[in-house]
Write an enzyme that holds these catalytic residues in place. Structure first.
Site, PDB file in Angstrom:
ATOM      1  N   ARG A  14      21.205 -60.876 -48.339  1.00 54.75           N
ATOM      2  CA  ARG A  14      20.987 -62.221 -47.792  1.00 54.75           C
ATOM      3  C   ARG A  14      20.464 -62.199 -46.354  1.00 54.75           C
ATOM      4  NH1 ARG A  14      26.695 -64.802 -49.158  1.00 54.75           N
ATOM      5  NH2 ARG A  14      27.240 -62.584 -49.254  1.00 54.75           N
ATOM      6  N   TYR A 383      -2.117 -39.067 -16.449  1.00 52.58           N
ATOM      7  CA  TYR A 383      -2.300 -38.658 -17.850  1.00 52.58           C
ATOM      8  C   TYR A 383      -3.763 -38.300 -18.091  1.00 52.58           C
ATOM      9  CZ  TYR A 383      -1.929 -39.006 -22.983  1.00 52.58           C
ATOM     10  OH  TYR A 383      -1.958 -38.760 -24.334  1.00 52.58           O
TER      11      TYR A 383
END
Length: 455
Positions: A14, A383
Site C-alpha cells: 500500500r 578535476y
C-alpha cells in the site's frame, strides 16, 4: 537479559513504492532506524531485524546497528519470529515489534519489559479506540487477563462491541516464546503462522497473558501508506520540536520546522521557518539558522549565522556567517570568523581562520590558510576528467576575481593572483601572478559594431 525482534520483512504494497516499507523516512530517519534507535535507549543486549523483501537494501542501511534473520517466503508474523533462531536459547525478555511503528517510545518499551515476570510471561500492547474498525479485538476475562485475540472477520456481535484492540507489539519470556512458537499452526485460509495464536497457546499451558493499555493512540500508529507516513512524521516532529522549545531553542514556526531527534542545540539558538536539520548535528550557542537552510550530519559552532544555505557532512566552527545560497559538502572544515557569501560552494575543503569568500566561487579539494581573500568568480580547477587534484593556498594570499587555479597547485604566503588570471604553476611566497592575454583596443570598432546592429 533483554533483547528485541523487529519484524521488517514485508514489502508494504500500500506504500505504492519499490522501496521496502521500513526504509521510508520519518523525521529524517528510516522507520527501522527510528525503532532501533529507540530500543537502544534501553539496556537491550541484542536486536534482531527479520528481513525479507529488499533484504539487501535494509541490511545495507542497518549494517553494524543490529543483527539479522531472513524470512523467505513471508508466512506470517509467527513465522517471522521463528526465523530469529539465534535467540532460541537465550534467557530473559524479548520484545517483538512491527517494523512499521516508528512512533513507539522508550517509556512504552520499558512498560512492556516490566510487565513480564514468572506469573505473566506474555504481554500485549493494546489501545482503546472510539471506533476500532477492522482491528483484532482483545478479549479478556473478569480479572482483566487476555484470553484471546479475535480477528474482526471472526468476531461475533458481542466481540465486535469490544473497543480494545491489538497493536501488534508484544513482550515475552524468551524461553517460553521459542518453546511455544512450535505449536502455532497455519490452519487458516492464508496458510500463515500468526503470532496472535500464542495468546491461547500460553493460556492453554497455564500461563497468564497481560495487556498493557496505552492511552497514546498516536504512538502506536502503524504506517501502511503515504498518508499514514505523513501522519507519523507530523506526530514525531511535534514531539521533537516541543522538547527543543522546552529546552530553550526558539523555533519561529514549529509547524514548518523539520528537525531529527539526533540534533543537539546549545543555548539561545533561533531557527526560522522552512528549515530542515537531519542526521547527527550539533548546533552551538547563539547560532541563528534562517529560512531555506538544509543541514545534515554537520556541526555548527557558537555565534554562527546561516542564511538559506545547504551544509552536509561538514564542520563550521565559531563566529561564521554563511549565505545566502551557499553550499558546504563532503567533509569541509571552516575555522573561526570566516565569511562565506552568496552562491559559494565548498567541497572537501579546509578554510582557515578569518578568511573570506564573499560570492560566486567554487573551492573544491583545497587547503586554504588564515586571512586569505577570494574574489568573485574564483574557481579551483580540481578535476581533469579522470582524477581529482588538490589546491593549497597559504596564509594571507589574495586571489583576485575570475581566477582559475588549475590543480595540483600551491599558492604561497601573502601571494597575489591578479584578477582574470588562469594559473597552472605554483606561486611563491609574496609573489604576484598575472596570467592573462594582453588587452588590445581597436579604435572606432565599437562604433562600427553599433552601426552594423542598426542596419
Amino acid at each position: 537479559m533483554k533483547q528485541a525482534i523487529i519484524m521488517a520483512a514485508g514489502k508494504g504494497t500500500r506504500m505504492m513504492s519499490n522501496k521496502p516499507k521500513v526504509l521510508h523516512k520519518v523525521c529524517g530517519k528510516t522507520m527501522i532506524e527510528q525503532l532501533v534507535s529507540t530500543v537502544n535507549e534501553l539496556d537491550v543486549e541484542r536486536i534482531c531485524t527479520v528481513v525479507g523483501y529488499g533484504k539487501d537494501e535494509v541490511m545495507s542501511v542497518m549494517k553494524d546497528k543490529c543483527e539479522f534473520a531472513i524470512q523467505e517466503p513471508q508466512l506470517g508474523t509467527g513465522h517471522a519470529v521463528m526465523m530469529a533462531e539465534q535467540f532460541k536459547d537465550l534467557k530473559g525478555k524479548t520484545l517483538v515489534i512491527n517494523g512499521d511503528c516508528p512512533c513507539l517510545s522508550k517509556e512504552t518499551f520499558e512498560k512492556m519489559y516490566d510487565s513480564i515476570d514468572t506469573s505473566t510471561p506474555m504481554c500485549i500492547l493494546t489501545v482503546v479506540l472510539d471506533n476500532p474498525k477492522s482491528y483484532g479485538r482483545v478479549i479478556k476475562d473478569k480479572n482483566g487477563l487476555v484470553k484471546k485475540i479475535v480477528e474482526y472477520k471472526d468476531s461475533n456481535e458481542q466481540e465486535l462491541n469490544v473497543r480494545e484492540i491489538n497493536t501488534g507489539i508484544y513482550c515475552f519470556d524468551n524461553e517460553l516464546l521459542f518453546k511455544y512458537l512450535k505449536e502455532i499452526e497455519a490452519n487458516n485460509a492464508q496458510k500463515e503462522y500468526y503470532i496472535t495464536d500464542l495468546v491461547e497457546i500460553f493460556n492453554n499451558h497455564g500461563h497468564q497473558v497481560k495487556a498493557y493499555v496505552t492511552k497514546n493512540i498516536e504512538e502506536v500508529q502503524g504506517v501502511n501508506n503515504k498518508l499514514e507516513l505523513a501522519n507519523a512524521n507530523k506526530y514525531l516532529r511535534n514531539l521533537i520540536n516541543e522538547e527543543l522549545m522546552l529546552k530553550g531553542v526558539e523555533l519561529i514556526d514549529p509547524d514548518s520546522t523539520y528537525i531529527s531527534n539526533d540534533v543537539v542545540f546549545g543555548t539561545d539558538c533561533i531557527v526560522y521557518p522552512n528549515v530542515v536539520i537531519e542526521g547527527k548535528c550539533v548546533i552551538g550557542n547563539n547560532t541563528v539558522i534562517e529560512s531555506g537552510s538544509f543541514i545534515k550530519n554537520s556541526n555548527i559552532g557558537d555565534n554562527c549565522h546561516v542564511m538559506a544555505s545547504r551544509i552536509t557532512d561538514s564542520v563550521m566552527k565559531n563566529g561564521i556567517n554563511i549565505g545566502p545560497n551557499s553550499h558546504l559538502r563532503n567533509g569541509c572544515t571552516i575555522e573561526d570568523n570566516v565569511r562565506i557569501g552568496n552562491f559559494v560552494e565548498f567541497k572537501n575543503t579546509h578554510f582557515g581562520y578569518n578568511s573570506k569568500c564573499a560570492h560566486l566561487t567554487y573551492i573544491g579539494d583545497a587547503e586554504v590558510g588564515e586571512k586569505c581573500n577570494m574574489g568573485c568568480g574564483v574557481v579551483t580547477v580540481n578535476y581533469d576528467g579522470v582524477n581529482k587534484f588538490r589546491t593549497v593556498i597559504k596564509d594571507g594570499a589574495f586571489i583576485g576575481s575570475n581566477v582559475n587555479m588549475i590543480a595540483p597547485i600551491t599558492i604561497g604566503k601573502n601571494a597575489v593572483i591578479a584578477a582574470g588570471s588562469t594559473v597552472n604553476k605554483d606561486v611563491g611566497d609574496g609573489e604576484m601572478a598575472i596570467a592573462r592575454s594582453y588587452q588590445i583596443n581597436k579604435p572606432e570598432y565599437g562604433l562600427k559594431y553599433k552601426n552594423k546592429e542598426k542596419k
